[in-house]
Design a protein around this motif. Structure first.
Motif, PDB file in Angstrom:
ATOM      1  N   GLU A  23       0.798  -1.238   0.099  1.00 13.40           N
ATOM      2  CA  GLU A  23      -0.033   0.171   0.092  1.00 13.40           C
ATOM      3  C   GLU A  23       1.129   1.121  -0.059  1.00 13.40           C
ATOM      4  O   GLU A  23       0.770   2.068   0.781  1.00 13.40           O
ATOM      5  CB  GLU A  23      -0.996  -0.071   1.184  1.00 13.40           C
ATOM      6  CG  GLU A  23      -1.630  -1.028   1.360  1.00 13.40           C
ATOM      7  CD  GLU A  23      -2.791  -1.366   0.452  1.00 13.40           C
ATOM      8  OE1 GLU A  23      -2.866  -0.569  -0.594  1.00 13.40           O
ATOM      9  OE2 GLU A  23      -3.419  -2.531   0.276  1.00 13.40           O
ATOM     10  N   VAL A  24       1.900   1.137  -0.736  1.00  8.90           N
ATOM     11  CA  VAL A  24       2.866   2.440  -0.912  1.00  8.90           C
ATOM     12  C   VAL A  24       2.240   3.512  -1.388  1.00  8.90           C
ATOM     13  O   VAL A  24       2.606   4.668  -0.523  1.00  8.90           O
ATOM     14  CB  VAL A  24       3.878   2.056  -1.914  1.00  8.90           C
ATOM     15  CG1 VAL A  24       3.316   2.138  -3.383  1.00  8.90           C
ATOM     16  CG2 VAL A  24       5.207   3.106  -1.647  1.00  8.90           C
ATOM     17  N   HIS A  25       1.037   3.550  -1.669  1.00 14.78           N
ATOM     18  CA  HIS A  25       0.374   5.145  -2.182  1.00 14.78           C
ATOM     19  C   HIS A  25      -0.206   5.811  -0.750  1.00 14.78           C
ATOM     20  O   HIS A  25      -0.258   6.867  -0.819  1.00 14.78           O
ATOM     21  CB  HIS A  25      -0.734   4.807  -2.982  1.00 14.78           C
ATOM     22  CG  HIS A  25      -1.903   3.742  -2.671  1.00 14.78           C
ATOM     23  ND1 HIS A  25      -1.470   2.358  -2.723  1.00 14.78           N
ATOM     24  CD2 HIS A  25      -3.025   3.932  -2.248  1.00 14.78           C
ATOM     25  CE1 HIS A  25      -2.457   1.777  -2.376  1.00 14.78           C
ATOM     26  NE2 HIS A  25      -3.377   2.557  -1.953  1.00 14.78           N
ATOM     27  N   GLY A  57       1.282   9.536   0.394  1.00 17.06           N
ATOM     28  CA  GLY A  57       0.557  10.653   0.498  1.00 17.06           C
ATOM     29  C   GLY A  57       0.673  11.884   1.836  1.00 17.06           C
ATOM     30  O   GLY A  57       0.090  12.553   1.786  1.00 17.06           O
ATOM     31  N   ASP A  58       1.515  11.018   2.753  1.00 10.83           N
ATOM     32  CA  ASP A  58       1.537  12.082   4.045  1.00 10.83           C
ATOM     33  C   ASP A  58       2.994  11.814   4.518  1.00 10.83           C
ATOM     34  O   ASP A  58       3.682  11.221   4.112  1.00 10.83           O
ATOM     35  CB  ASP A  58       0.251  11.428   4.987  1.00 10.83           C
ATOM     36  CG  ASP A  58       0.389  10.216   5.615  1.00 10.83           C
ATOM     37  OD1 ASP A  58       1.556   9.841   5.637  1.00 10.83           O
ATOM     38  OD2 ASP A  58      -0.656   9.660   5.791  1.00 10.83           O
ATOM     39  N   THR A  60      -4.203   1.345  -8.240  1.00 14.50           N
ATOM     40  CA  THR A  60      -4.023   2.375  -9.501  1.00 14.50           C
ATOM     41  C   THR A  60      -3.850   3.717  -8.924  1.00 14.50           C
ATOM     42  O   THR A  60      -4.679   4.266  -8.100  1.00 14.50           O
ATOM     43  CB  THR A  60      -5.401   2.313 -10.100  1.00 14.50           C
ATOM     44  OG1 THR A  60      -5.529   0.868 -10.744  1.00 14.50           O
ATOM     45  CG2 THR A  60      -5.109   3.071 -11.568  1.00 14.50           C
ATOM     46  N   VAL A  61      -2.740   4.289  -9.526  1.00 17.23           N
ATOM     47  CA  VAL A  61      -2.453   5.614  -9.122  1.00 17.23           C
ATOM     48  C   VAL A  61      -2.294   6.503 -10.461  1.00 17.23           C
ATOM     49  O   VAL A  61      -2.157   5.711 -11.626  1.00 17.23           O
ATOM     50  CB  VAL A  61      -1.106   5.920  -8.114  1.00 17.23           C
ATOM     51  CG1 VAL A  61      -1.614   5.204  -6.872  1.00 17.23           C
ATOM     52  CG2 VAL A  61       0.112   5.219  -8.949  1.00 17.23           C
ATOM     53  N   PRO A  76      -2.764  12.052  -9.028  1.00 18.68           N
ATOM     54  CA  PRO A  76      -1.226  11.559  -8.935  1.00 18.68           C
ATOM     55  C   PRO A  76      -1.084  11.669  -7.180  1.00 18.68           C
ATOM     56  O   PRO A  76      -1.902  12.333  -6.496  1.00 18.68           O
ATOM     57  CB  PRO A  76      -0.555  12.806  -9.288  1.00 18.68           C
ATOM     58  CG  PRO A  76      -1.638  14.088  -9.251  1.00 18.68           C
ATOM     59  CD  PRO A  76      -3.011  13.335  -9.403  1.00 18.68           C
ATOM     60  N   VAL A  77      -0.268  10.865  -6.701  1.00 22.48           N
ATOM     61  CA  VAL A  77       0.064  10.702  -5.370  1.00 22.48           C
ATOM     62  C   VAL A  77       1.195  11.933  -5.206  1.00 22.48           C
ATOM     63  O   VAL A  77       2.156  11.946  -5.933  1.00 22.48           O
ATOM     64  CB  VAL A  77       0.595   9.160  -4.915  1.00 22.48           C
ATOM     65  CG1 VAL A  77       1.058   9.215  -3.640  1.00 22.48           C
ATOM     66  CG2 VAL A  77      -0.544   8.266  -5.257  1.00 22.48           C
TER      67      VAL A  77
END
Length: 710
Positions: free
Chosen positions: A158-160, A164-165, A194-195, A379-380
């Motif tokens: 879950e790298v996205h 994001g923070d 998907t990103v 986009p992340v």
């Protein structure tokens, strides 16, 4: 077993178990595509929907390398953002490792001390953990320094969600320190849904590997809306949403998302009142309570589980039939993650039903589906200028090493761009001047202020970059059920105070203010709970899509139910004076309030408010300044006043941190953990840069401004 043509395959013993133990006739497309790059040692981002086989796509090649190259000791780190996800994955990864006579181990905040001692004495080949627990191992006296000497690869699930923070910056910093200890670059593999910018996400994850190690994006799904059954309804309230959920899809397993703990609890109470077997999952439930609910749900059939985003990630809750969304997610990426929980059985399609309870939720959901139908995914974007994370890392590094060179310590971070060289020096000097660090003979070490502020509970608060809200523990007998916000105790009630937690009602029998505990017993009365939170800003893409929906943009790929269609028509009629196809609008409300409808998102509007404040200090209202959709102007202001101010403001707007920055309040600064580790000027500049969307502000400021026409 199929193999990628012309590339070496998986280890024969592993292939044997894939065929005979798992009884797979072939690898999935993503798994097959990942074998070559990962066996070659490349960094990679593996993209697939939930349940798309990403874990096996990463782990099978690494286990093959482990066996073929005779890796010994702790070789692979598997990092996730959630303890529950680790618990869910551990049996599966332990089984895979066991095929080759290897071991997998689990270490996080809930791991018993006895299990930690065993892992420290005899490290596993694969360690499942969180970045926070990994850093606590680095500074712990329990783990030996050479425990990490054999690490070769890091998998980030879950790298996205990390990127994001600030947890993402923290993760990268800990990985760089791990690489420094191991004395080698580590292979980095990110698993993601998907990103919108996978190549940029890969570059971010590579860190110091960029330019020295090949990186690839491996994907097996384009995230397009085809094959999904998506509907949008308007129900006007949580109780009505419960009625719809209780009456639809009997005999099926339904996962219901809501984006606040308060709504989750209210919805669960309403569903149970309607005789629906209901379970609950959110972050304020005790781990045991949440695990019991998720296990019971995975084994049941005709039931509902109501959850916040805690079940958005890849925790296995069994084979789902339906996903329902009450309210509106804030991003298309989140929607895709939730949608991907369904359609896992052959012959079934992904599905989601939106049940909106307010006009705002209806408009936002319709805008989200507009973006999805257009193939848009956000986009992340890692938060800019993470200077406070640099301050935290310097203190953590001193805890780890005892003392570090005041010139050489940045080498541990591998050139990670947390701050400029000048800012690094300023931060270190500030930490010395405030007593967080001491300096002697060119060496830095922990000072008395760090001991005072963070020394309790083995510096646990220092090793986490996110802040937990102060909450009251809820206790029944000897069991901890979870926690609630202290605000729940400020309500005026006649008779006993009744709260809800886990979808059940509890009567408060005693409040221990000193230890922050509520003692409860079951109640037949209907309770409610609340938690504090900060409203999340919407992106420019989302708010602009809302504007386009109000202007009548046609959507595709989903069904607009009759009630939603009728309500949306009314919302469009009410909003006619706030939108224009080619311009922004200044509109006067019935009570004389003047709003500039930018539809730019809160971050862009914060920049516009600051820019206008520089050139026309009295134009923007001083109290009710802006939200995601508009800026509030002074009473009596007209479009001509705004046009004149914008001509001057455009000269100072800029497109990045070099331009005007939003003002930062003391209250806002308190929301930035470790702001005290920065000089005040840098702390304010850090938060200001994060509150800004300069490109959107510049774009919107260049549009014509017209008067709203009634």
């Amino acid at each position: 077993m199929s193999r990628p043509p012309g590339l070496p395959g998986l280890h024969p013993a592993l292939l044997h178990h894939v065929v005979n133990t798992l009884q797979w006739g072939s690898l999935r497309p993503l798994q097959e595509a990942a074998v070559g790059p990962l066996l070659a040692g490349d960094d990679a981002i593996l993209l697939a929907p939930t349940a798309g086989g990403k874990t096996e796509a990463a782990v099978f090649p690494l286990l093959s390398r482990m066996e073929e190259q005779r890796w010994r000791g702790l070789s692979v780190l598997y990092l996730t953002p959630l303890r529950a996800l680790l618990n869910n994955l551990e049996p599966r990864l332990a089984g895979y490792a066991g095929w080759l006579g290897r071991r997998a181990g689990l270490w996080h905040g809930d791991t018993p001390a006895s299990a930690r001692r065993r892992l420290a004495f005899e490290p596993p080949d694969v360690l499942l953990t969180t970045p926070e627990s990994l850093e606590s191992m680095l500074v712990s006296t329990l783990t030996r320094r050479d425990m990490f000497a054999d690490v070769r690869a890091v998998v980030v699930d879950e790298v996205h969600a990390f990127a994001g923070d600030d947890r993402g910056w923290h993760l990268l910093a800990v990985v760089e320190r791990m690489s420094h200890l191991a004395g080698r670059p580590l292979q980095r593999i990110g698993l993601s849904a998907t990103v919108g910018n996978p190549e940029a996400l890969l570059g971010w994850l590579q860190g110091s590997n960029r330019g020295t190690r090949t990186g690839q994006v491996v994907t097996a799904d384009d995230g397009s809306p085809g094959g999904a059954d998506v509907g949008l309804d308007f129900v006007g309230g949580v109780a009505n949403a419960a009625t719809v959920i209780a009456s639809l899809h009997h005999g099926e397993k339904r996962l219901v998302f809501a984006d606040s703990r308060r709504t989750v609890e209210s919805l669960a109470v309403e569903l149970r009142a309607r005789g629906t077997e209901t379970y609950v999952s959110h972050s304020s439930l005790a781990v045991d309570e949440r695990s019991r609910a998720e296990t019971a749900f995975s084994e049941a059939r005709d039931c509902v589980i109501v959850s916040t985003s805690t079940l958005e990630l890849g925790i296995d809750v069994g084979d789902l039939d339906r996903v329902v969304q009450v309210g509106a997610p804030s991003t298309v990426a989140s929607f895709l993650q939730r949608l991907g929980r369904t359609g896992r059985r052959p012959g079934t399609a992904r599905n989601m039903l939106f049940l909106t309870t307010t006009d705002q939720e209806l408009l936002q959901s319709r805008a989200l589906l507009q973006l999805w139908g257009e193939g848009f995914v956000e986009p992340v974007a890692p938060p800019p200028v993470p200077r406070h994370v640099l301050g935290q890392q310097l203190l953590a590094l001193c805890l780890q090493e005892g003392r570090v060179g005041d010139v050489t310590w940045p080498q541990w971070l591998g050139g990670l761009e947390l701050a400029t060289a000048a800012e690094r020096s300023a931060i270190a000097e500030w930490l010395v001047s405030t007593g967080h660090l001491d300096r002697d003979a060119g060496m830095l070490f922990i000072g008395p202020e760090t001991e005072r502020r963070y020394g309790r509970r083995h510096f646990l608060e220092l090793l986490s970059v996110f802040t937990a809200d102060p909450q009251f523990a809820v206790i029944q007998g000897r069991d901890r059920l979870g926690s609630v916000d202290p605000m729940v105790l400020t309500r005026r009630v006649d008779g006993p105070l009744v709260i809800s937690l886990g979808g059940r009602s509890w009567s408060v029998t005693h409040v221990d203010w000193t230890r922050r505990r509520l003692y409860v017993e079951p109640s037949t009365d209907r309770g409610s709970s609340r938690w504090s939170g900060i409203a999340q800003p919407l992106s420019f893409a989302m708010t602009d899509a809302m504007r386009r929906v109000l202007l009548g943009a046609p959507g595709e790929g989903f069904v607009l139910w009759r009630r939603a269609e009728q309500r949306l028509a009314a919302v469009r009629e009410d909003s006619e004076r706030t939108v224009d196809p080619a311009a922004t609008v200044v509109a006067v409300e019935d009570r004389g309030q003047v709003r500039w409808w930018t539809w730019a998102g809160a971050r862009a509007n914060s920049v516009l408010a600051a820019a206008l404040g520089n050139v026309a200090p009295d134009l923007v209202d001083g109290v009710d300044r802006f939200d995601n959709r508009y800026l509030r102007l002074r009473d009596g202001a007209a479009a001509a006043d705004l046009r004149e101010a914008l001509r001057a403001a455009r000269l100072v707007l800029g497109t990045g941190p070099g331009g005007v920055e939003p003002s930062v309040s003391d209250e806002a600064l308190r929301q930035l953990k470790f702001a005290d580790l920065l000089p005040p000027r840098l702390a304010a500049a850090t938060l200001g840069a994060r509150a800004a969307d300069h490109p959107a502000a510049v774009a919107v400021s260049g549009r014509p401004v017209v008067d709203g026409v009634g």
